[in-house]
Scaffold this motif. Structure first.
Motif, PDB file in Angstrom:
ATOM      1  N   ALA A 106       0.842  -1.200   0.000  1.00 11.31           N
ATOM      2  CA  ALA A 106       0.000   0.000   0.000  1.00 11.31           C
ATOM      3  C   ALA A 106       0.879   1.253   0.000  1.00 11.31           C
ATOM      4  CB  ALA A 106      -0.936  -0.001   1.204  1.00 11.31           C
ATOM      5  N   LYS A 107       1.906   1.266   0.845  1.00 14.70           N
ATOM      6  CA  LYS A 107       2.816   2.420   0.885  1.00 14.70           C
ATOM      7  C   LYS A 107       3.537   2.587  -0.445  1.00 14.70           C
ATOM      8  CE  LYS A 107       5.358   1.615   4.556  1.00 14.70           C
ATOM      9  NZ  LYS A 107       6.217   1.672   5.742  1.00 14.70           N
ATOM     10  N   GLU A 108       4.057   1.493  -0.973  1.00 14.35           N
ATOM     11  CA  GLU A 108       4.817   1.521  -2.231  1.00 14.35           C
ATOM     12  C   GLU A 108       3.976   2.020  -3.400  1.00 14.35           C
ATOM     13  OE1 GLU A 108       8.048   0.498  -4.961  1.00 14.35           O
ATOM     14  OE2 GLU A 108       8.002   0.785  -2.797  1.00 14.35           O
ATOM     15  N   PRO A 120      -4.197   1.980   4.819  1.00 18.01           N
ATOM     16  CA  PRO A 120      -3.977   1.250   3.574  1.00 18.01           C
ATOM     17  C   PRO A 120      -5.243   0.612   3.026  1.00 18.01           C
ATOM     18  CG  PRO A 120      -3.202  -0.036   5.413  1.00 18.01           C
ATOM     19  CD  PRO A 120      -3.619   1.302   5.965  1.00 18.01           C
ATOM     20  N   ASN A 121      -5.298   0.513   1.717  1.00 15.13           N
ATOM     21  CA  ASN A 121      -6.396  -0.192   1.051  1.00 15.13           C
ATOM     22  C   ASN A 121      -5.976  -1.656   0.961  1.00 15.13           C
ATOM     23  OD1 ASN A 121      -8.233  -1.366  -0.709  1.00 15.13           O
ATOM     24  ND2 ASN A 121      -8.551   0.553  -1.810  1.00 15.13           N
ATOM     25  N   LEU A 122      -6.235  -2.398   2.037  1.00 14.44           N
ATOM     26  CA  LEU A 122      -5.796  -3.788   2.107  1.00 14.44           C
ATOM     27  C   LEU A 122      -6.526  -4.687   1.124  1.00 14.44           C
ATOM     28  CD1 LEU A 122      -5.229  -4.263   5.933  1.00 14.44           C
ATOM     29  CD2 LEU A 122      -3.558  -3.754   4.152  1.00 14.44           C
ATOM     30  N   ASP A 123      -7.741  -4.332   0.745  1.00  9.20           N
ATOM     31  CA  ASP A 123      -8.450  -5.141  -0.253  1.00  9.20           C
ATOM     32  C   ASP A 123      -7.669  -5.153  -1.568  1.00  9.20           C
ATOM     33  OD1 ASP A 123     -10.484  -5.799   1.507  1.00  9.20           O
ATOM     34  OD2 ASP A 123     -11.764  -4.139   0.874  1.00  9.20           O
ATOM     35  N   LYS A 124      -7.208  -3.980  -1.993  1.00  8.28           N
ATOM     36  CA  LYS A 124      -6.445  -3.904  -3.247  1.00  8.28           C
ATOM     37  C   LYS A 124      -5.092  -4.604  -3.130  1.00  8.28           C
ATOM     38  CE  LYS A 124      -8.367   0.084  -5.578  1.00  8.28           C
ATOM     39  NZ  LYS A 124      -8.127   1.398  -6.163  1.00  8.28           N
ATOM     40  N   THR A 125      -4.399  -4.367  -2.027  1.00 10.67           N
ATOM     41  CA  THR A 125      -3.062  -4.963  -1.902  1.00 10.67           C
ATOM     42  C   THR A 125      -3.138  -6.475  -1.705  1.00 10.67           C
ATOM     43  OG1 THR A 125      -2.964  -4.392   0.461  1.00 10.67           O
ATOM     44  CG2 THR A 125      -1.947  -2.856  -1.096  1.00 10.67           C
ATOM     45  N   LYS A 126      -4.172  -6.945  -1.052  1.00 14.60           N
ATOM     46  CA  LYS A 126      -4.326  -8.400  -0.908  1.00 14.60           C
ATOM     47  C   LYS A 126      -4.664  -9.049  -2.246  1.00 14.60           C
ATOM     48  CE  LYS A 126      -5.503  -8.429   3.950  1.00 14.60           C
ATOM     49  NZ  LYS A 126      -6.548  -8.706   4.931  1.00 14.60           N
ATOM     50  N   ARG A 127      -5.391  -8.342  -3.093  1.00 20.05           N
ATOM     51  CA  ARG A 127      -5.626  -8.853  -4.453  1.00 20.05           C
ATOM     52  C   ARG A 127      -4.309  -8.930  -5.217  1.00 20.05           C
ATOM     53  NH1 ARG A 127     -10.522  -5.912  -4.149  1.00 20.05           N
ATOM     54  NH2 ARG A 127      -9.680  -4.138  -5.318  1.00 20.05           N
ATOM     55  N   MET A 128      -3.435  -7.951  -4.977  1.00 24.97           N
ATOM     56  CA  MET A 128      -2.113  -7.994  -5.602  1.00 24.97           C
ATOM     57  C   MET A 128      -1.351  -9.242  -5.128  1.00 24.97           C
ATOM     58  SD  MET A 128      -1.108  -3.947  -5.207  1.00 24.97           S
ATOM     59  CE  MET A 128       0.544  -4.060  -5.874  1.00 24.97           C
ATOM     60  N   ILE A 129      -1.412  -9.499  -3.835  1.00 22.42           N
ATOM     61  CA  ILE A 129      -0.725 -10.671  -3.273  1.00 22.42           C
ATOM     62  C   ILE A 129      -1.316 -11.959  -3.819  1.00 22.42           C
ATOM     63  CG2 ILE A 129      -0.301 -11.966  -1.140  1.00 22.42           C
ATOM     64  CD1 ILE A 129      -0.033  -9.204   0.266  1.00 22.42           C
ATOM     65  N   MET A 130      -2.634 -12.002  -3.974  1.00 20.70           N
ATOM     66  CA  MET A 130      -3.282 -13.208  -4.494  1.00 20.70           C
ATOM     67  C   MET A 130      -2.822 -13.520  -5.917  1.00 20.70           C
ATOM     68  SD  MET A 130      -5.064 -14.599  -2.143  1.00 20.70           S
ATOM     69  CE  MET A 130      -6.465 -15.550  -2.676  1.00 20.70           C
TER      70      MET A 130
END
Length: 167
Positions: A106-108, A120-130
């Motif tokens: 999220a920071k990056e 942080p928008n954890l929904d978006k970053t977790k989709r990135m991780i997925m």
């Protein structure tokens, strides 16, 4: 003066770790990159820790080192006494300690639900991780696990690893 003797609580000498064990472990770790799992295949909807452990052909969680891979690049290396449990937190957790990589992404990427307060928008970053891949390797020795984590982070130049919380 540095000596070659084995110190208390260490299984090997400094020379053995740096010249033999860590390079060999890193080679095994690197060889797993091509066999890494898609995060979404392991941790997708309805996949709990027990089902993941069973899918991997294991009887229980394990101690080891893991890495997240994005577009073929190792971006984060971690260690845990319960690797599958720890990976689950990266994907499903919400605190910055549980979902450390998601918070750093999220920071990056400047992905916030509230930019002023840096939420942080954890929904978006977790989709990135997925959409990433993950690999892991069992390492039972706590000293080897921690040394391999740092050694691997340095080798892969992982920009999302920070060691301030390691005590």
């Amino acid at each position: 003066m540095i000596t070659s003797t084995t110190m208390n609580n260490f299984e090997h000498t400094f020379e053995e770790y740096t010249q033999e064990y860590l390079p060999k472990r890193l080679e095994v770790f690197k060889s797993l990159i091509g066999k890494a799992f898609k995060v979404k295949d392991l941790f997708g909807k309805g996949q709990g820790e027990k089902s993941i452990i069973k899918k991997l052909g294991r009887l229980s969680d394990f101690k080891g080192v893991y890495a997240f891979i994005d577009d073929g690049e190792v971006i984060y290396v971690g260690t845990s006494e319960k690797v599958i449990n720890r990976l689950s937190y990266h994907v499903k957790g919400y605190t910055k300690y549980q979902a450390h990589l998601a918070w750093e992404l999220a920071k990056e990427n400047n992905l916030y639900t509230d930019k002023k307060n840096k939420v942080p928008n954890l929904d978006k970053t977790k989709r990135m991780i997925m959409n990433m891949k993950v690999l892991f390797m069992e390492v039972t020795s706590p000293v080897e696990r921690h040394l391999l984590e740092i050694y691997s982070c340095m080798y892969f130049d992982c920009k999302f690893n920070f060691f301030e919380t390691h005590r």
